[in-house]
Motif scaffolding. Structure first.
Motif, PDB file in Angstrom:
ATOM      1  N   HIS A 641       0.812  -1.215   0.000  1.00 49.98           N
ATOM      2  CA  HIS A 641       0.000   0.000   0.000  1.00 49.98           C
ATOM      3  C   HIS A 641       0.850   1.273   0.000  1.00 49.98           C
ATOM      4  CE1 HIS A 641      -3.322  -2.676   0.742  1.00 49.98           C
ATOM      5  NE2 HIS A 641      -2.813  -3.065   1.889  1.00 49.98           N
ATOM      6  N   SER A 697       1.461  12.579  -7.635  1.00 48.21           N
ATOM      7  CA  SER A 697       1.754  11.156  -7.443  1.00 48.21           C
ATOM      8  C   SER A 697       1.827  10.478  -8.799  1.00 48.21           C
ATOM      9  CB  SER A 697       0.664  10.489  -6.586  1.00 48.21           C
ATOM     10  OG  SER A 697      -0.577  10.487  -7.274  1.00 48.21           O
ATOM     11  N   GLY A 723      -3.922   9.831  -7.126  1.00 44.03           N
ATOM     12  CA  GLY A 723      -3.632  10.356  -5.808  1.00 44.03           C
ATOM     13  C   GLY A 723      -4.382  11.649  -5.516  1.00 44.03           C
ATOM     14  N   THR A 727      -3.324  11.492   0.184  1.00 43.48           N
ATOM     15  CA  THR A 727      -2.465  10.326  -0.050  1.00 43.48           C
ATOM     16  C   THR A 727      -1.000  10.713  -0.191  1.00 43.48           C
ATOM     17  OG1 THR A 727      -2.717  10.430  -2.462  1.00 43.48           O
ATOM     18  CG2 THR A 727      -4.355   9.157  -1.229  1.00 43.48           C
ATOM     19  N   THR A 730       1.621   8.897  -2.737  1.00 46.87           N
ATOM     20  CA  THR A 730       1.080   7.627  -3.220  1.00 46.87           C
ATOM     21  C   THR A 730      -0.318   7.851  -3.792  1.00 46.87           C
ATOM     22  OG1 THR A 730       0.050   6.998  -1.112  1.00 46.87           O
ATOM     23  CG2 THR A 730       2.385   6.469  -1.413  1.00 46.87           C
ATOM     24  N   ASP A 731      -0.896   6.776  -4.334  1.00 43.97           N
ATOM     25  CA  ASP A 731      -2.253   6.857  -4.885  1.00 43.97           C
ATOM     26  C   ASP A 731      -3.152   5.800  -4.249  1.00 43.97           C
ATOM     27  OD1 ASP A 731      -1.301   4.535  -6.003  1.00 43.97           O
ATOM     28  OD2 ASP A 731      -1.128   5.330  -8.028  1.00 43.97           O
ATOM     29  N   ASN A 732      -2.910   5.499  -2.978  1.00 47.65           N
ATOM     30  CA  ASN A 732      -3.636   4.433  -2.302  1.00 47.65           C
ATOM     31  C   ASN A 732      -5.099   4.813  -2.098  1.00 47.65           C
ATOM     32  OD1 ASN A 732      -4.582   2.835   0.200  1.00 47.65           O
ATOM     33  ND2 ASN A 732      -2.697   1.808  -0.419  1.00 47.65           N
ATOM     34  N   TYR A 735      -6.402   5.443   1.526  1.00 50.32           N
ATOM     35  CA  TYR A 735      -6.002   6.678   2.185  1.00 50.32           C
ATOM     36  C   TYR A 735      -6.674   7.910   1.568  1.00 50.32           C
ATOM     37  CZ  TYR A 735      -2.275   3.761   4.114  1.00 50.32           C
ATOM     38  OH  TYR A 735      -1.579   2.773   4.755  1.00 50.32           O
ATOM     39  N   GLY A 737      -7.531   8.064  -2.054  1.00 48.50           N
ATOM     40  CA  GLY A 737      -7.321   8.188  -3.489  1.00 48.50           C
ATOM     41  C   GLY A 737      -8.608   8.031  -4.272  1.00 48.50           C
TER      42      GLY A 737
END
Length: 851
Positions: A641, A697, A723, A727, A730-732, A735, A737
């Motif tokens: 992640h 991101s 992202g 986030t 990152t592009d989770n 979280y 995204g």
């Protein structure tokens, strides 16, 4: 070793025909090797073949008839020594014409220990039968008592239950192999953790026991290597993971494996062009072209037979016996273990001339404590009968005056081979010297301690240090051990068979987290969803009702089903191994410059394949590379992640960590303080066409690829992850995204959504940039072709999730996931749903469970 089964059979038959001390010793040695390699020794089969041979002797009036019978005394162990007089009675029943009194008289007259055997036959047999009956009745209580004793006295010294079980097996084998050892010495050696033969080998006394690593401690150490030992644990991993030194490996053409009780045939990297996978007749066509091939188990310790295949232009020959094409096809397709069809490597004639015709291979033990200085600390010549001869690792001289051919060049090749995997520090390689030089047949990440010859003091010192580091005293009862026992009991009593421990933990913790933290459903709804295998937040995600809940893959079934891939999923477990495996497609992978790891408690930096030659293998080299590149990415080798991701950048003489300005020493401190495995790679920037969506991101595309046949992969689903400010780099999606559907055929992305408190909500515009989430992915056809080629390259894996970045540097596959989240299960089509249903049905059938 490929001749283990055949060699044992030859030794046993030789012993039956010539029952003497020398042939008996060979049988014992081979039986011990089979036990050490995990192969079983069938005593009933030995006894049956013994009587068959004696019956043949009697029919032919063979002179060895009485001789063979008379010499089956107590020296000849297990299959022949346990009930010798009863053996004569059984022989009488099987051979009615035998003269029983003459046989009995000949036996007692010629037996090496007649008084002992007579006493055993006439006096001790009733007592022994009563003793066996008592032992059988008391066996459960004895097992419980032994287990409690071992758990207490050994557990507090740091030994696990698995170590104790393995040590008990070795003690029993040692007792059988040394039936005339002095009992007091045997007990003393076992009490101190040594096998009986170590007393003479090491010159053990009470005063010097601590100067040597015991067999029990060596079992406790297991493999002293780190997780990268998986690179050399089996034959296919050698070929796929050690891509930089394939010139020292035999060519491997096909991999035959079992999947859902079906045979799957996968092409391997060395398979010639024009040959397809999935059809066993392609293996025969290759055999006709090559003339000679080896069909061997993929695992070193499978205990399965080897097959030498030959085609002479007319007939197929398997292990020197002509076979029909149908019989050979049956052999190739119906194997219980995984097999590899590979090149049959010939030993150099000069090597056989020097070492002997019975030589099979050479074995070198490697020690590489300093990462860049692998040394051969033990060199052995292995013969077909299992004997070994020690040779000088530096000169290659053995038996005082004999010299291994081409040893100087071969030792240099061994060094080059070992330098490719500096992460491993203690292992052995089994190789042959061919006309091309070194050819590595197999490796062992946990070499066995040798019973003969001398052990290099460097090895013993190294093992003693590892023993002192690992074998620490610990309390017998701890909270963790109680929790582990509780989990095992819960798994056994409350769960259906087939769960992996990790996946069961994940599922149960997910249920508890959902019960405590998700408040959008009532208790009744939660219980309704749990009974059907779903987390309660799936009710809104999937729009679950009593009518449609069977149409989706439940969380319980998915955790029970995983891992879907076989154990070769270890090739994509971490990014370091992934980079080695994907070497033929390196243009589609990020540039990997450095690998950061720990050795003896100190962080080290190792150069990787893509690092320019002018940068040294240390942390200063990383900083110098940063100053040249301007930006680098720091990633955990086995992170999930996006955890642990860090951006290092340099501009206008200033250093930055995740956009925070720092000085040069702070960057070095950051690198040196890492306590996990990390990789330093190139930092990617988004493609110009996608950058306006969100430039903060690398917005990746998750592509699900299915390959159930091993040779016909297809893209089943794809979505884009974008992202946001929450986030960070990152592009989770978990979280904050944003995700968008991707049309697999055209590459068009659309329908933006966001996951908020486990609820999928519409998000047509990006929350930070305001851009409409819709457009066309550039180079989509190239992406699809690349992913298909990669899946054909290692068809051993059937369920893969690719994280693809379309960057300004080109297509970059960041990682391959073996276990994908189910947030978008509601969007899966019938193809994916049917695939999971088939996998569940196959696993139920394999475990004999009701649907």
């Amino acid at each position: 070793m490929e001749h283990t089964v055949e060699r044992y059979t030859d030794c046993f038959e030789t012993f039956l025909r010539e029952p003497n001390e020398a042939t008996y010793t060979q049988v014992c040695a081979e039986r011990y090797r089979r036990k050490q390699s995990g192969q079983s020794v069938d005593r009933r089969e030995e006894r049956s073949r013994f009587f068959q041979l004696l019956h043949a002797y009697q029919r032919e009036q063979h002179p060895l008839y009485l001789q063979a019978m008379s010499r089956t005394d107590a020296r000849l162990t297990g299959a022949l020594a346990s009930d010798t007089y009863v053996d004569i009675l059984k022989l009488k029943r099987r051979c009615p014409d035998a003269d029983l009194p003459a046989l009995r008289e000949a036996f007692f007259r010629n037996c090496a220990f007649p008084e002992m055997v007579k006493e055993d036959v006439y006096v001790n047999r009733p007592l022994r039968k009563a003793g066996k009956l008592c032992e059988k009745l008391l066996s459960p209580a004895k097992k419980v008592g032994d287990f409690a004793y071992h758990q207490y006295w050994y557990g507090k010294r740091g030994y696990s239950s698995g170590t104790l079980k393995a040590w008990n097996r070795q003690k029993k084998a040692d007792t059988l192999e040394n039936p005339y050892a002095e009992p007091q010495l045997m007990r003393w050696a076992h009490r101190n953790g040594f096998l009986y033969d170590r007393i003479d080998q090491y010159g053990l006394t009470e005063a010097n026991c601590g100067d040597f690593v015991s067999d029990r401690d060596y079992i406790s150490l297991g493999s002293v290597n780190n997780s990268y030992k998986k690179w050399i644990e089996d034959v296919p991993s050698l070929r796929y993971c050690l891509t930089g030194v394939t010139q020292y490996l035999p060519e491997m053409y096909y991999h035959v494996l079992r999947r859902d009780d079906k045979t799957v045939i996968v092409r391997m990297p060395d398979c010639p062009a024009g040959y397809a996978g999935g059809d066993a007749r392609e293996l025969l066509r290759l055999l006709r072209e090559k003339g000679r091939l080896l069909f061997r188990p993929a695992s070193y310790h499978a205990g399965a037979p080897f097959f030498r295949l030959t085609y002479d232009g007319v007939n197929y020959i398997m292990n020197r016996r002509p076979v029909t094409e149908e019989a050979l096809l049956y052999t190739l397709q119906n194997r219980r273990h995984h097999y590899v069809l590979m090149e049959l490597v010939d030993i150099l004639d000069a090597e056989q001339a020097v070492c002997g015709a019975d030589m099979t291979e050479l074995r070198a033990v490697i020690l590489n404590e300093q990462l860049t200085d692998p040394r051969i600390v033990d060199l052995r010549i292995v013969y077909r009968d299992g004997d070994t001869v020690q040779a000088d690792p530096v000169t290659g001289v053995f038996d005082d005056d004999k010299q291994l051919p081409l040893w100087q060049s071969v030792s240099a090749q061994i060094r080059e081979f070992c330098l490719f995997m500096p992460q491993l520090e203690y292992y052995s390689i089994h190789f042959r010297i061919t006309a091309k030089g070194l050819c590595v047949m197999s490796c062992n990440p946990a070499p066995a301690l040798l019973h003969d010859g001398t052990i290099d003091p460097r090895v013993m010192d190294y093992l003693c240090r590892k023993r002192d580091e690992r074998c620490y005293p610990r309390p017998v009862v701890t909270v963790k051990r109680i929790q582990d026992r509780g989990w095992k009991l819960f798994k056994k009593v409350c769960c259906r068979p087939g769960y992996r421990d990790y996946m069961l933990h994940e599922y149960v913790n997910g249920v508890l987290d959902d019960l405590r933290n998700f408040h959008n459903t009532t208790l009744r709804q939660k219980l309704w969803s749990y009974r059907r295998g779903y987390y309660s937040f799936r009710i809104d995600q999937y729009q679950l009702t009593e009518d449609n809940w069977r149409d989706f893959l439940s969380d319980r079934d998915y955790h029970w089903l995983c891992p879907i891939n076989n154990h070769y999923q270890k090739w994509i477990d971490d990014k370091m191994t992934y980079r080695h495996v994907i070497e033929p497609f390196k243009d589609a992978a990020p540039r990997y410059y450095y690998h950061i790891m720990q050795r003896n408690g100190v962080s080290c930096a190792l150069r990787m394949e893509d690092c320019p030659a002018e940068y040294p293998s240390d942390f200063e080299g990383i900083v110098s590379l940063l100053e040249h590149e301007g930006a680098l990415a720091l990633k955990q080798s086995a992170g999930e992640h996006g955890d642990g991701f860090c951006k290092l950048s340099y501009a206008d003489g200033k250093y930055y960590i995740n956009h925070d300005e720092v000085d040069r020493d702070a960057v070095l401190t950051k690198l040196q303080s890492l306590d996990r495995y990390y990789n330093v790679t190139e930092f990617l920037t988004m493609h110009e066409a996608l950058r306006p969506l969100y430039p903060g991101s690398v917005n990746t595309i998750r592509v699900m690829v299915l390959n159930p046949t091993g040779c016909d992969p297809y893209i089943a689903n794809a979505y884009m992850r974008i992202g946001t400010g929450s986030t960070k780099l990152t592009d989770n999606l978990g979280y904050g995204g944003v995700s968008a559907k991707v049309d697999v055929d055209t590459g068009r992305f659309y329908d933006g959504t966001q996951l908020k408190n486990h609820v999928i909500t519409s998000c047509p515009n990006h929350p930070d940039t305001g851009m409409l989430i819709e457009g066309q992915l550039p180079e989509w056809d190239k992406v699809k072709q690349t992913l298909t080629d990669i899946c054909n390259y290692f068809g051993q894996l059937e369920y893969l999730g690719f994280d693809v970045a379309i960057s300004s540097q080109g297509i970059r596959i960041l990682e391959i996931n073996k276990y994908q989240d189910l947030n978008r299960c509601a969007y899966y089509g019938d193809t994916i749903q049917n695939y999971f249903k088939d996998k569940i049905a196959a696993k139920n059938k394999r475990l004999h469970l009701h649907q």
